[in-house]
Structure formats: C-alpha cells, structure tokens
Design a protein around this motif. Structure first.
Motif, PDB file in Angstrom:
ATOM      1  N   SER A 184     -14.141 -17.075  -8.149  1.00 31.33           N
ATOM      2  CA  SER A 184     -13.071 -16.250  -8.237  1.00 31.33           C
ATOM      3  C   SER A 184     -11.730 -16.724  -7.415  1.00 31.33           C
ATOM      4  O   SER A 184     -11.787 -17.287  -6.438  1.00 31.33           O
ATOM      5  N   PHE A 185     -10.813 -16.242  -7.987  1.00 24.16           N
ATOM      6  CA  PHE A 185      -9.578 -16.802  -7.226  1.00 24.16           C
ATOM      7  C   PHE A 185      -9.164 -15.907  -6.374  1.00 24.16           C
ATOM      8  O   PHE A 185      -9.461 -14.567  -6.162  1.00 24.16           O
ATOM      9  N   ASP A 186      -8.445 -16.278  -5.279  1.00 22.80           N
ATOM     10  CA  ASP A 186      -7.948 -15.505  -4.320  1.00 22.80           C
ATOM     11  C   ASP A 186      -6.423 -15.468  -4.251  1.00 22.80           C
ATOM     12  O   ASP A 186      -5.685 -16.211  -4.814  1.00 22.80           O
ATOM     13  N   SER A 187      -6.083 -14.247  -3.997  1.00 19.28           N
ATOM     14  CA  SER A 187      -4.803 -13.719  -3.924  1.00 19.28           C
ATOM     15  C   SER A 187      -4.563 -12.942  -2.755  1.00 19.28           C
ATOM     16  O   SER A 187      -5.283 -12.045  -2.737  1.00 19.28           O
ATOM     17  N   SER A 188      -3.439 -13.197  -2.254  1.00 17.90           N
ATOM     18  CA  SER A 188      -3.115 -12.634  -0.857  1.00 17.90           C
ATOM     19  C   SER A 188      -2.919 -10.783  -1.317  1.00 17.90           C
ATOM     20  O   SER A 188      -3.120 -10.024  -0.321  1.00 17.90           O
ATOM     21  N   SER A 189      -2.457 -10.573  -2.544  1.00 19.48           N
ATOM     22  CA  SER A 189      -2.319  -9.108  -3.046  1.00 19.48           C
ATOM     23  C   SER A 189      -3.595  -8.270  -2.873  1.00 19.48           C
ATOM     24  O   SER A 189      -3.508  -7.229  -3.006  1.00 19.48           O
ATOM     25  N   PHE A 190      -4.562  -9.093  -2.939  1.00 21.03           N
ATOM     26  CA  PHE A 190      -6.118  -8.514  -3.087  1.00 21.03           C
ATOM     27  C   PHE A 190      -6.583  -8.104  -1.292  1.00 21.03           C
ATOM     28  O   PHE A 190      -7.629  -7.605  -1.354  1.00 21.03           O
ATOM     29  N   ARG A 191      -5.688  -8.524  -0.339  1.00 22.46           N
ATOM     30  CA  ARG A 191      -6.241  -8.134   0.904  1.00 22.46           C
ATOM     31  C   ARG A 191      -5.334  -6.915   1.294  1.00 22.46           C
ATOM     32  O   ARG A 191      -4.465  -6.464   0.658  1.00 22.46           O
ATOM     33  N   GLY A 192      -6.292  -6.165   2.277  1.00 24.12           N
ATOM     34  CA  GLY A 192      -5.445  -4.811   2.802  1.00 24.12           C
ATOM     35  C   GLY A 192      -6.202  -3.842   2.411  1.00 24.12           C
ATOM     36  O   GLY A 192      -6.978  -3.462   1.467  1.00 24.12           O
ATOM     37  N   GLY A 193      -6.166  -2.790   3.051  1.00 21.00           N
ATOM     38  CA  GLY A 193      -6.928  -1.613   3.445  1.00 21.00           C
ATOM     39  C   GLY A 193      -7.030  -0.718   1.977  1.00 21.00           C
ATOM     40  O   GLY A 193      -7.746  -0.304   1.411  1.00 21.00           O
ATOM     41  N   TRP A 194      -5.488  -0.478   1.599  1.00 18.21           N
ATOM     42  CA  TRP A 194      -5.324   0.163   0.622  1.00 18.21           C
ATOM     43  C   TRP A 194      -6.122  -0.042  -0.764  1.00 18.21           C
ATOM     44  O   TRP A 194      -6.872   0.687  -1.404  1.00 18.21           O
ATOM     45  N   LEU A 195      -6.032  -1.448  -1.023  1.00 22.31           N
ATOM     46  CA  LEU A 195      -6.734  -1.717  -2.178  1.00 22.31           C
ATOM     47  C   LEU A 195      -8.242  -1.914  -2.064  1.00 22.31           C
ATOM     48  O   LEU A 195      -8.724  -1.632  -2.969  1.00 22.31           O
ATOM     49  N   LEU A 196      -8.631  -2.032  -0.899  1.00 18.68           N
ATOM     50  CA  LEU A 196     -10.149  -1.864  -0.696  1.00 18.68           C
ATOM     51  C   LEU A 196     -10.600  -0.527  -1.220  1.00 18.68           C
ATOM     52  O   LEU A 196     -11.547  -0.372  -1.837  1.00 18.68           O
ATOM     53  N   VAL A 197      -9.987   0.490  -0.617  1.00 17.59           N
ATOM     54  CA  VAL A 197     -10.227   1.936  -0.988  1.00 17.59           C
ATOM     55  C   VAL A 197     -10.130   2.089  -2.444  1.00 17.59           C
ATOM     56  O   VAL A 197     -10.830   2.668  -3.050  1.00 17.59           O
ATOM     57  N   HIS A 198      -8.959   1.500  -2.702  1.00 19.57           N
ATOM     58  CA  HIS A 198      -8.763   1.620  -4.451  1.00 19.57           C
ATOM     59  C   HIS A 198      -9.972   1.114  -5.194  1.00 19.57           C
ATOM     60  O   HIS A 198     -10.425   1.979  -6.085  1.00 19.57           O
ATOM     61  N   ILE A 199     -10.101  -0.067  -4.903  1.00 19.83           N
ATOM     62  CA  ILE A 199     -11.088  -0.708  -5.722  1.00 19.83           C
ATOM     63  C   ILE A 199     -12.688  -0.080  -5.531  1.00 19.83           C
ATOM     64  O   ILE A 199     -13.403   0.230  -6.381  1.00 19.83           O
TER      65      ILE A 199
END
Lengths: 421, 276
Positions: B114-129
């Motif tokens: 899987s590719f890595d993207s800096s936009s996928f780091r961070g709390g909001w996104l973790l909660v979102h996903i």
C-alpha cells in the motif's frame, strides 16, 4: 453372549392384544425379578408401553431363552400364548442390540422421533437394575442404547419438527415471534381444536388469553378454564389489536375477519406482526390478508402442509439416524465380542505362568548358587519366552473376536494348551 | 510476511466456510469445533497480516483498495464471531463469510504494497476511517439480517416450508439483529461522515462538497436516517424495512467502490484500475 428379545408392538399387534400383554408399571419390578429367577436367565428387562411390550433376556450359552420368556409371559398373564404367536417377533443377538438402539432413538415409534420412549426405556432399565436384573452384557447394551439415543438427538433433527396440526401452529408462532413469552392469544369461537391449540401455546409460554364467542356464556366458561378474559363478540375488533396470535374457529358461513379490518389492526399495532390461525371450515379469515406485510395467515390445510413437510424432514433425518445406529451397533458388537475372548486369554496366561513357575521350582536346587543378578536374568529370560509364545495366540484371539470363526478359535486354543472350560 | 499471512488467513477462511456447510445441512444446533477453530485461526492469521502491514507503514493499513478490503474483511469476521456467540445462528456464516473470503482473495491477489501518503496521518482521519469501517461492518450485518428476514418471511408466507424454513432463525431474531446492528451502525456512520467533513474543510482546497464519494456517502447516510426514524416512529417493520436496508447497503457499495473511481481525493483511483 446369548441375547433374546420377544415382543409385540403397534405394527405387529392390534391394541387389544397389546392391552392383554401389557405389564403395568406397579407390577414391573416383581415381573422382572420373576423373569431373572428362571432357569438360565442372567439378566432381563421388560419394556411395557401402550405401543409395545418387549421382554429382553441375556441367558447362559446353552439356554433356549425364547421358550423361557414364552413360559414367563404365559404364567404372568395366565393365558396360553399359543393364540398370540403370530403377533410376536423374536430377535437374537445383534438383532437385539440394533432393535434396542432403534427403539431408544425413537426410530421404531409410531410417530418417529417422539421423545417419550426414551424416558420409558430409562424407566424400564432403572426398574430392572433395582431388582438386580442388570449386571453384564444386557446392562452394557441398554446403557449403550441410552447413549446412542442421546447422540441421535444431538446430531440429527429427528424430533425437532412438529408433526401434529396443533403443534405446527406453535412451531409457526415460534418461527414468527421467536419465543411465545409475553404473547397474547385471542380465541375467536370456542371449539375443541382452538382449545387444544391454545393449550399448546400456553404451555409454550404464551402469557395471556382472550376469548370471544357468539354466545357469551361459552366464552366466559372457556376463559375461566384458561384464566383468560372473556370478550363480548361485538367488541371483537376493539380487542384484537392486543392479540399477537388469533385462533379463529367460528361457525360463520362467510369470512368475519377481512382485509380492511386487518389493515386497521396493523396501524393500531404499529406494524407489530400478527399471526392468524384459521381452523374454521368455511374459513373465518379472508385469505387475501396473507399478502399484507407483517401478517401471517394459516388455515387448516396450510397447517397440514407444514405437518407433511415436517414429516418428510423427519424421514430424511431418520436416514442419518439409521446410519449412526449402524456404526454404533458395529462398535458395540465388537466390544462385546472382545469381552467374550477375555476369559480364554486370562486362562492362557495363567496356564503358561503355571508352567513357568513349576519349571522354576523344579530347577530350584541347581540355580541355588547364582547371584541375585543371575537369578533375575533367568526370571527375565523365562518370562520373555512366555510372553513371546503368548503373543501369537492372544493377537489371534483379539483379532478374531466377533468374527464367525471366533468360537472355533477359542475351542482350538483351549484344546492345544489344555485349558479348562 | 504480510502476503504469506493473508494467504494463510484465506485458506483458513475457506476451510471454515466449507466446514459450516455440513452443520447447516444437518441442522446441528451449533457449529462444529473444527469450523470455529478454522475461522478462529483465519482471524488470528489475518490479524497478524494486518499487524505486519501496520508496523511496516506505521499506521492502520486502510489507504488503498487492497488493504481497505482486507481490513474490512477482518472486521466482518470479527462481527461474525460476536453475533454467532450471542445468537448461535449456524447458517449465519454462510451469509456473512463468503464476502470475507471474496474480499480477502482480492487483497491476496494484489500483493503490491500500500502506498504511503502524508495526508493519511493524523487523528481526524483515523477517527474518520475507523468510524466509517465500523459503521460499514454493522450495516453489513443489517443487510444480512434483512436478507435472512426476507427469505424466512417468504418461506412462512408460501406455507410450503422448504430447506430455509428449518435452517434460518425466527423473524423475531432477524428483526432484532437487524435493529441492533442498525442502532450500532448509524452513529458510527454519522461520526465517520462528520469527521470527514471537518477534515476535508480544513485540508482540501476547492469545492470538496462535490466530490462524488462525499455526495454518495451523504445519500447513503440519508437512506439509513430515513430507515431509522421510520423504525423508531413504529411505521416500518418487516418486508419494507428489509428492502430499505438492502438498498442502504447497495448505496454503501456504490460509495465504497463506485464513487472511488470518480473521486479525486479518496485516493483509490490508481489501485482500482489494476483490479481485473
């Protein structure tokens, strides 16, 4: 092993013969005791229900157990059994094992899969035990039969589906409502059938009951019998919204419960499901309501279809059950047979041990000068030889157990080694 | 390591599903220890695969189609265990687990990292996903319960009981499973969507409101909201509610897979094109 079973059942004998041969429960213990005190009978059991009377006995090898049982039955019933010969079946050895397994598993019952027979067999077994009529092979077989019945119950759905119309109604209600706890039943039109269905539903946990009838007195009467509430016939639809299950059997010549009324009911019930059982002929409920969401309607023929389908299911499950029984019979026979050769094996070992001890005794004087280690070596040597000689015959006996030539083998080995019978 | 574990999980799942079949056919009251064991082993190896991948990329592996499907399959299996332990529905596995097998198979057949993207780091996104995935899992259960309800209802209405009549739970149990999973799924879906909005409004430039995936998920959310409010008000039960739950799950599929192909910002485009 010398097992014999003599019996009649619902297929071989009419009810008057079964009645005559029946041994009531209170006299059962005395009867079994009488049976096993007869010549040559080691163990015995009597299973007496309304559908069958079966006497099973385990006797000494040379005993004709069948005639002993016949005499026992004749004595017990003070009659000449000659008149009834055609109703009896006689089973021997493995047939007995298989039959007892099938009876316990309810495969031989009038209604295949009915659960009562297991309790009756357990009772018959307990009675036989208390009078000391169970202490060997038959004890093992009956015990195994009870275990097999449990296995059949666990591994097949033989007894799970309803095979009578009133139970089918209960089963359907459970398919709709899960359990019946807290459900309200409404009997519309008091009659034998609706009474029976209500009784089954209440026994399965339904909480309350309403009764409406054209003649209010009859409604009151029936309501009192079930601790329910009578409802005047004019208020039928006012109270119907409370009911989860409506059992209808009025003598009306045309439908009294129609689609618009049921649609109104549904909105009053906030679409909670409602189950109509229409056992009236001509029918009380308009068949069109079955198309409504959350409404289920079964008339008397529909219940019959369910019973038929369930019976077919039972037949299918019975095939699985027969397979289980086949393997269990083989396993049990094998075990019983291996027990038959045990006395010969023990005698053989004793015989060789005797020879060895006698020879050791004979050489006692000449071995006197040996050190303890040397003595031990001689002990080991003789024991080793003995075990090597024993190995062949014992293996043959064990492998041959249950095979037709087993008895010949036992005789032959006994003769060769000079074993006492 | 990851790929090997995924293949192992896949084999265990296949074995587990096959072993359920005889229990269903013979109407056993519970699943055999063998099938539960195989499925448990599948779950464990699957967890190991996800853990390896997570350690490698340093976050939850959900950012491309392959990992997302794999993660979702894992959650569905987990949900299966919870529901089975609570309700003991033997046939449940045959409704839920084929999807698990399919999704795991897809992710096993596409072993690219899987590719890595800096936009996928961070709390909001973790909660979102995370919320979206939990919501989807619960709503898949709603879908399965609805399908079971419709089949059993049909059997009962037909008045000619066939195989399913004996093997599916009562309508009451289907309904209960349906409602409870909806009750669980809807809040997660809502949290997921709301956190997604917050994150998008902070991070993305331009008219993110018109991203196809966002539009699709709002539509999905509305379906479930309608379903829920009508159920609470007492109007919707039975067949109608079941049809709507199926519609809702179809909308999820469209959101999850379909809209991703058109979406500019949800990152699945390059990966999806490779799926035959």
């Amino acid at each position: 092993m010398n097992l014999t079973l003599l019996g009649i059942n619902h297929r071989t004998a009419p009810v008057d013969v079964r009645e005559k041969m029946n041994i009531p429960e209170e006299r059962l213990a005395e009867a079994v005791a009488d049976l096993v005190h007869r010549e040559g009978i080691r163990e015995g059991m009597i299973l007496s229900t309304c559908n069958r009377v079966e006497v099973t006995a385990c006797a000494g090898d040379e005993i004709d157990a069948e005639s002993v049982i016949r005499r026992f039955l004749a004595d017990h019933h003070h009659c000449d059994l000659g008149n009834f010969t055609q109703f009896f079946y006689r089973l021997r050895q493995e047939e007995v094992v298989k039959h007892l397994f099938r009876v316990a598993s309810s495969l031989d019952s009038m209604i295949v899969g009915e659960p009562q027979i297991l309790g009756q067999l357990r009772q018959a077994y307990a009675t036989a035990r208390t009078v000391g009529a169970m202490n060997g092979t038959l004890n093992d077989v009956v015990n195994q039969a009870l275990a097999v019945a449990k296995r059949v119950r666990r591994e097949t759905a033989l007894g799970s589906a309803a095979v009578s119309v009133s139970y089918a109604a209960v089963e359907l209600a459970k398919k709709i409502f899960g359990g019946l706890q807290g459900k309200t039943i409404f009997i519309v039109g008091a009659g034998k059938m609706s009474e029976l269905a209500a009784k089954h539903l209440l026994r399965s946990g339904a909480a309350s009951i309403l009764v409406a009838n054209r003649t209010y007195d009859r409604a009151q009467e029936l309501a009192a019998a079930f601790h329910g509430t009578p409802v005047p016939f004019e208020n039928l639809f006012e109270r119907m919204a409370e009911a989860d299950i409506v059992i209808s059997s009025t003598g009306s010549s045309k439908a009294i419960i129609t689609r618009p009324q049921v649609e109104k009911l549904l909105s009053a019930r906030k679409n909670r499901p409602i189950f109509f059982v229409d056992i009236a002929v001509p029918r009380d409920v308009d068949p069109a309501i079955n198309a409504l969401d959350n409404v289920f309607l079964y008339d008397i023929d529909d219940l019959g279809h369910v019973v038929d389908a369930n019976k077919k299911q039972r037949e299918r499950e019975a095939v699985w059950a027969e397979e289980i029984i086949q393997t269990e019979v083989q396993r049990t026979l094998k075990r019983l047979a291996s027990r038959e050769v045990v006395p010969t094996i023990v005698a053989l070992e004793e015989r060789l041990n005797q020879i060895r001890a006698a020879e050791m005794e004979r050489y006692q004087g000449r071995l006197a000068g040996m050190t303890p280690e040397q003595r031990e070596a001689v002990e080991g040597l003789t024991r080793g030889m003995m075990n090597k000689i024993l190995h062949g015959p014992i293996t043959e006996l064990k492998n041959g157990a249950g095979e037709p030539e087993s008895a010949t083998l036992v005789k032959l080995i006994s003769r060769i080694f000079g074993l006492a019978d | 390591m990851h790929d090997a574990f995924v293949w192992m999980a896949l084999s265990f799942y296949a074995l587990g599903i096959l072993l359920i079949v005889p229990s269903v056919v013979r109407r056993r009251p519970s699943l055999s220890p063998a099938s539960l064991g195989a499925l448990g082993a599948g779950l464990a190896t699957h967890a190991a695969a996800l853990a390896f991948e997570a350690m490698r990329i340093g976050r939850l592996p959900v950012s491309d189609v392959r990992s997302a499907l794999s993660f979702y399959a894992f959650l569905v299996t987990l949900a299966f265990f919870f529901v089975y332990l609570r309700y003991r529905i033997v046939s449940l596995g045959l409704f839920m687990l084929p999807l698990v097998f399919l999704l795991t198979l897809i992710s096993a057949l596409h072993p690219e990292a899987s590719f890595d993207s800096s936009s996928f780091r961070g709390g909001w996104l973790l909660v979102h996903i995370g919320s979206i995935f939990l919501g989807y899992t619960a709503l898949f259960l709603t879908f399965v319960a609805a399908v079971m309800y419709l089949i059993q209802e049909r059997e009962l209405k037909s008045k000619q009981p066939r195989g399913f009549y004996y093997r599916l739970p009562s309508l009451k149990v289907c309904e209960e499973l349906y409602y409870r999973s909806l009750l669980l799924g809807l809040p997660f879906l809502s949290i997921g969507i709301l956190t997604g909005f917050v994150w998008a409004s902070r991070t993305w430039k331009g008219p993110w409101e018109f991203d196809p995936k966002i539009l699709a998920s709002i539509f999905t959310w509305l379906i479930y909201l309608v379903l829920f409010s009508n159920r609470v008000s007492g109007g919707w039960r039975g067949r109608r509610a079941a049809y709507f739950a199926i519609l809702g799950f179809a909308a999820i599929l469209v959101t999850f897979v379909g809209a991703s192909m058109l979406s500019g910002e949800h990152g699945y485009i390059p990966k999806l094109r490779e799926i035959p």
